[in-house]
Enzyme design. Structure first.
Site, PDB file in Angstrom:
ATOM      1  N   ASP A 104      46.566   6.850  60.968  1.00 55.49           N
ATOM      2  CA  ASP A 104      45.202   6.339  60.835  1.00 55.49           C
ATOM      3  C   ASP A 104      45.243   5.121  59.934  1.00 55.49           C
ATOM      4  O   ASP A 104      46.190   4.926  59.196  1.00 55.49           O
ATOM      5  CB  ASP A 104      44.317   7.369  60.125  1.00 55.49           C
ATOM      6  CG  ASP A 104      44.047   8.577  60.981  1.00 55.49           C
ATOM      7  OD1 ASP A 104      44.285   8.490  62.180  1.00 55.49           O
ATOM      8  OD2 ASP A 104      43.616   9.595  60.426  1.00 55.49           O
TER       9      ASP A 104
ATOM     10  N   ASP B 124      42.459  13.548  61.009  1.00 57.12           N
ATOM     11  CA  ASP B 124      41.565  14.174  60.043  1.00 57.12           C
ATOM     12  C   ASP B 124      40.411  14.934  60.689  1.00 57.12           C
ATOM     13  O   ASP B 124      39.932  15.900  60.167  1.00 57.12           O
ATOM     14  CB  ASP B 124      41.028  13.139  59.036  1.00 57.12           C
ATOM     15  CG  ASP B 124      40.528  11.872  59.715  1.00 57.12           C
ATOM     16  OD1 ASP B 124      40.217  11.938  60.916  1.00 57.12           O
ATOM     17  OD2 ASP B 124      40.449  10.825  59.051  1.00 57.12           O
TER      18      ASP B 124
ATOM     19  N   ASP C 126      41.000  15.763  66.480  1.00 59.31           N
ATOM     20  CA  ASP C 126      42.403  15.338  66.395  1.00 59.31           C
ATOM     21  C   ASP C 126      43.355  16.523  66.586  1.00 59.31           C
ATOM     22  O   ASP C 126      44.558  16.325  66.768  1.00 59.31           O
ATOM     23  CB  ASP C 126      42.681  14.706  65.022  1.00 59.31           C
ATOM     24  CG  ASP C 126      42.009  13.355  64.876  1.00 59.31           C
ATOM     25  OD1 ASP C 126      41.757  12.716  65.915  1.00 59.31           O
ATOM     26  OD2 ASP C 126      41.749  12.930  63.743  1.00 59.31           O
TER      27      ASP C 126
HETATM   28  P1  ATP Z   1      40.679   5.302  61.049  1.00 59.15           P
HETATM   29  O1  ATP Z   1      41.217   5.882  62.273  1.00 59.15           O
HETATM   30  O2  ATP Z   1      41.295   4.038  60.640  1.00 59.15           O
HETATM   31  O3  ATP Z   1      40.535   6.255  59.916  1.00 59.15           O
HETATM   32  P2  ATP Z   1      38.064   5.755  61.346  1.00 59.15           P
HETATM   33  O4  ATP Z   1      38.481   7.145  61.519  1.00 59.15           O
HETATM   34  O5  ATP Z   1      37.329   5.371  60.134  1.00 59.15           O
HETATM   35  O6  ATP Z   1      39.262   4.830  61.464  1.00 59.15           O
HETATM   36  P3  ATP Z   1      35.936   6.197  62.917  1.00 59.15           P
HETATM   37  O7  ATP Z   1      35.576   7.070  61.808  1.00 59.15           O
HETATM   38  O8  ATP Z   1      36.134   6.728  64.276  1.00 59.15           O
HETATM   39  O9  ATP Z   1      37.216   5.403  62.562  1.00 59.15           O
HETATM   40  O10 ATP Z   1      34.890   5.036  62.912  1.00 59.15           O
HETATM   41  C1  ATP Z   1      34.838   4.156  63.979  1.00 59.15           C
HETATM   42  C2  ATP Z   1      33.705   3.209  63.755  1.00 59.15           C
HETATM   43  O11 ATP Z   1      32.487   3.927  63.676  1.00 59.15           O
HETATM   44  C3  ATP Z   1      33.803   2.450  62.450  1.00 59.15           C
HETATM   45  O12 ATP Z   1      34.496   1.257  62.604  1.00 59.15           O
HETATM   46  C4  ATP Z   1      32.343   2.183  62.120  1.00 59.15           C
HETATM   47  O13 ATP Z   1      31.920   1.040  62.830  1.00 59.15           O
HETATM   48  C5  ATP Z   1      31.631   3.378  62.695  1.00 59.15           C
HETATM   49  N1  ATP Z   1      31.374   4.390  61.666  1.00 59.15           N
HETATM   50  C6  ATP Z   1      32.268   5.070  60.943  1.00 59.15           C
HETATM   51  N2  ATP Z   1      31.698   5.928  60.123  1.00 59.15           N
HETATM   52  C7  ATP Z   1      30.374   5.814  60.304  1.00 59.15           C
HETATM   53  C8  ATP Z   1      29.224   6.443  59.753  1.00 59.15           C
HETATM   54  N3  ATP Z   1      29.315   7.389  58.824  1.00 59.15           N
HETATM   55  N4  ATP Z   1      28.016   6.048  60.189  1.00 59.15           N
HETATM   56  C9  ATP Z   1      27.918   5.119  61.128  1.00 59.15           C
HETATM   57  N5  ATP Z   1      28.934   4.496  61.687  1.00 59.15           N
HETATM   58  C10 ATP Z   1      30.164   4.820  61.296  1.00 59.15           C
END
Ligand code: ATP
Length: 867
Positions: A328, A606, A610
């Site tokens: 990640d 996480d 997954d």
């Molecule tokens: P990584 O895999 O690097 O950890 P991530 O798990 O943070 O990335 P996601 O959590 O799937 O990726 O988030 C994807 C997208 O969704 C983010 O780039 C953001 O634009 C949006 N996002 C993430 N968290 C939130 C939230 N709590 N509320 C609204 N939008 C969100």
């Protein structure tokens, strides 16, 4: 205190019955109840008692053989032999007992590190508490991926579904709600209840603790904790099997030898029998399984010190062999300490100053960001609080940064939440409906391409470009929007096209410096690193560049992946290291595609979704802090600090463990073969034994508990992370190992017979010649130990000579013991030895040095040919 009929009565009545409120207990009340009702922990499965554990050390084919031999020698009144054999048996059992105890304690300590946490309301605030500290009456907040920490009555639920397989065996998630059910409903049908140990697969909930510890349903059926981890891995199991098989083979050979000596060689039975017992004891690697177990336990502890916690022991081998790490981005490669640095609204662009989560910092140029900031504050589940003078966040750091921003913009508005659509990495937005001073408003925040599409009257292309230019700087971009609302719930469908756009915000999440170093280390170790993120392609590429991944600008997005079939994906996956805007489902496809190239894949995760990819990966790695319980349960390994550098450290430790297991095997097998062949050859050729049976038993006793054990404690060899990964299915008994056994056994044979013949030719008494031969064998074993410590590089360095404390301690013990049996009269009469002169002593040492030179030269030639 348990509320037995909680499922049948309305939620409000349950609260009243437990003297609880919607906002949780006070800390004082919770502490009181904790002393009254005890911790929320299942009673420990009772382990085996010490006596049983000690006796089990004797439950082993080899030990039976030895005990049989002790009885026969006793009957023949060879008391000394009987004594030595019993000493061997006892020493082995004591070492096995002590070390196994240590190994079990280490595993137990690690289980404690995995103790679950829960989000509860105390004094009206959301706090993280140890699952064990929950008491009846507590209010627990749950979201997808959480493990239910106690038996709960559902007080509030949104889209809630729970997987209850551990209780009901039913693996399809069950929907849950607040409505009471019939008193006689089966466990699986009590939709108003959440059972301890089950997993939330979707939605959010607020639950009232109605039963804890042994009072829970799972506690009543005495489940869960019984699954105590076995201390074994594929390699150890294979060796166990091999050792057993070898024992039988050796017994067979011993019987043939006995028959041959008696009927063909016409040797006196008593002496012959003792010699054959000596051969058998010498040949069987009795200490091997125990030493391997100890090596594993040491590896588990070493990894835990580096923040990598092994959940399933076989992973310790798997992690050492990985050739690709899929990781990640957020929090693993980056710090996950977010700062909102830029905001872009239809009015203009703003830079936001300030560090950390302090709600203080200038906004330039000055402007009215009130609406944007209100959205940031209300569409938010996190909370900021001051701890020791510094501002900290409880909840998602990104949302913490949004709250800090709201503070900087001067917005501090409380509003009552009426409804919410929680964030989900599949739809990538979150919506919240609140009622406050500004009236009833729905706020939405999420990935720009998703939220922009929901807004009315926008120049989409313009805003996409603005968003991409922020992302290109490595910022994480969110779009915020709002709508006035009349009703008291959010209809997801009505959001599409019905929102008013408020602006974009860009958040900085700097790479971890140690992750940059770890990525470089992995590269040197022949391991490819791939980033799989839900973030935007531009942000992902910018971070990949900063981190030092290969081909950072060649990004495949989730949409690209959907277009490729499995065969095409397998082709593309090798040369790409950045995957952006992916959903958890893509991770599974990526693992499979990489494995189709014969690669050994480590995958981090996480979220609850997954889990399948983590299970499928050769080494599934869950985040200890950010990770959901569902991901942790599916993983082999947990990162206590969520840090990529800890994965690299785990690989290094995994390689060390594998090396040490190989070293233990490579030292033990030739030693046993050499010892036994010396006697077998003498018997077959009808020569005088160069080492008596009792001396062989002695050598086995003293070296097995010293030299054999030392290798389990070997530190990582230099250059361990400069070697390519070992092949996925590398066999234990490789051709190289067999060759090593033959070479060393032959050299042992030549050296021992050489020294023995030299002594006989000089006209020494037989006992002195045997003493010299025995000491030669021990010296050879010590030199062999120093050789084995560096199987991948030269042993002729100062570091190799300096060795480690453990190595020198065992060498000193063995040397002292050999001096004692050679020169102290009482021991001389026991073992039939005689004092050796200084010159002959030096000759024996010289023989050892010559042996060392030969095998070292052979290694150099081999390593030279390889490179
Ligand atoms: P990584 O895999 O690097 O950890 P991530 O798990 O943070 O990335 P996601 O959590 O799937 O990726 O988030 C994807 C997208 O969704 C983010 O780039 C953001 O634009 C949006 N996002 C993430 N968290 C939130 C939230 N709590 N509320 C609204 N939008 C969100």
């Amino acid at each position: 205190m348990t509320l037995i009929h909680a499922h049948t009565i309305p939620a409000a009545q349950c609260l009243a019955a437990l003297d609880a409120t919607h906002d949780g207990l006070t800390t004082a009340e919770a502490n009181d109840r904790l002393t009254k009702f005890g911790p929320n922990r299942l009673p420990e499965a009772r382990g085996r008692g010490p006596l049983l554990r000690f006796l089990l050390q004797f439950h082993n084919v080899l030990i039976y053989v030895l005990l049989g031999a002790a009885v026969v020698t006793g009957v023949l009144q060879h008391w000394i032999d009987t004594g030595v054999i019993l000493a061997v048996v006892l020493a082995n059992a004591v070492i096995g007992f002590v070390q196994e105890g240590k190994a079990e304690a280490a595993m137990a300590a690690i289980r404690n590190m995995l103790a679950p946490k829960a989000a509860a309301l105390r004094d009206g605030n959301r706090v993280t508490v140890d699952g064990a500290d929950l008491v009846p009456g507590d209010i627990v907040l749950l979201e997808a991926g959480d493990k239910v920490p106690a038996d709960l009555r559902v007080i509030e639920a949104r889209g809630l579904a729970v997987q209850e397989a551990i209780l009901t065996g039913e693996s399809v998630p069950v929907e849950k709600g607040t409505t009471p059910v019939a008193a006689d409903a089966a466990l699986g049908d009590r939709r108003s209840m959440l059972w301890s140990g089950t997993l939330v697969t979707q939605g959010t909930a607020r639950g009232l603790v109605v039963a804890t510890g042994a009072g829970t349903e799972i506690g009543r059926i005495g489940g869960l904790l019984a699954d105590v981890e076995q201390l074994t891995t594929p390699l150890v199991a294979q060796m166990d099997h091999f050792a057993r098989w070898l024992s039988f083979l050796i017994l067979l050979c011993a019987a043939l030898l006995l028959a041959y000596g008696y009927f063909v060689g016409h040797l006196p039975f008593a002496d012959l029998f003792m010699a054959v017992v000596g051969v058998a004891v010498a040949a069987i690697p009795e200490g091997l399984p125990a030493v391997m177990t100890i090596s594993l336990a040491i590896g588990v502890q070493a990894m835990a010190r580096r923040n990598a916690i092994i959940r399933r022991l076989p992973a310790i081998e798997a992690i050492g062999s990985v050739s690709v790490i899929c990781t990640d981005k957020t929090g693993t490669l980056t710090r996950n300490e977010m700062v909102l640095a830029a905001a872009v609204t239809p009015e203009g662009s703003f830079a936001i100053a300030g560090e950390g989560y302090a709600p203080e910092g200038a906004i330039t140029p000055a402007g009215d960001l009130g609406q944007l900031a209100l959205a940031a504050a209300l569409c938010n589940d996190a909370r900021l609080h001051r701890k020791d003078g510094a501002w900290a966040v409880e909840g998602d750091p990104m949302e913490g940064a949004l709250l800090a921003f709201a503070g900087k913009a001067g917005v501090d508005q409380a509003a009552r939440r009426l409804d919410a659509i929680p964030f989900d990495s599949r739809h990538r937005f979150m919506a919240v409906l609140t009622e406050g001073a500004a009236g009833r408003l729905t706020h939405v925040k999420g990935a720009p391409e998703r939220v922009l599409r929901m807004c009315a009257g926008l120049d989409l292309d313009h805003w996409q470009t603005r968003s991409e230019s922020l992302a290109g700087k490595g910022l994480r971009v969110l779009a915020l929007a709002q709508r006035a609302e009349a009703g008291d719930s959010i209809d997801p469908a009505s959001l599409e096209g019905g929102l008013t756009f408020l602006g974009l915000v860009g958040l900085i999440d700097p790479p971890r410096p140690e992750a940059i170093a770890a990525v470089a280390e992995c590269r040197a170790a022949g391991i490819r690193v791939k980033m799989i993120t839900g973030d935007h392609a531009g942000t992902a590429a910018a971070i990949a560049r900063q981190i030092g991944l290969e081909n950072p600008d060649r990004v495949l997005t989730g949409r690209d992946l959907d277009r490729l079939d499995d065969a095409q994906l397998a082709l593309e996956v090798a040369g790409t290291s950045v995957f952006a805007r992916t959903s958890p489902e893509h991770k599974l496809r990526l693992v499979t595609a990489l494995q189709s190239h014969g690669l050994s894949v480590a995958m981090t995760g996480d979220g609850v979704n997954d889990a399948p990819a983590l299970k499928r990966a050769d080494a599934g790695i869950a985040m200890g802090q950010k990770g959901s319980e569902a991901a942790k349960e599916a993983a082999d390994l947990i990162l206590a600090d969520d840090n990529f550098a800890s994965i690299a450290a785990a690989v290094r430790e995994g390689r060390t463990v594998w090396d040490n297991l190989q070293k233990v095997i490579s030292w033990t097998l030739p030693t046993n073969a050499g010892e036994s062949i010396v006697i077998v050859l003498a018997l077959i050729l009808g020569l005088a034994l160069p080492i008596t049976a009792v001396q062989i038993l002695w050598i086995n006793l003293i070296t097995a508990i010293t030299l054999g054990l030392a290798l389990a404690f070997e530190p990582t060899e230099t250059g361990t992370m400069a070697r390519p990964p070992r092949p996925r299915q590398a066999p234990v008994l490789s051709g190289g190992l067999v060759w090593h056994v033959i070479l060393v056994a032959t050299l042992f044979l030549a050296a021992v017979f050489g020294v023995f013949t030299y002594a006989m030719d000089k006209g020494y008494p037989l006992a002195l010649a045997q003493t010299m031969a025995m000491n030669t064998l021990v010296v050879l074993e010590i030199f062999h130990l120093f050789f084995i410590r560096n199987i991948h590089s030269t042993s002729l360095t100062w570091a190799a000579v300096r060795g480690t404390k453990v190595v020198w301690a065992v060498v000193i013990v063995v040397t002292a013991a050999q001096f004692a049996v050679t020169y102290i009269p009482v021991l001389q009469s026991v073992l039939g030895t005689e004092a050796v002169s200084l010159f002959d002593g030096l000759l024996i040492l010289g023989t050892g040095a010559a042996f060392f030179a030969i095998i070292e030269i052979e290694k150099q030639i081999r390593l030279g040919l390889k490179s």
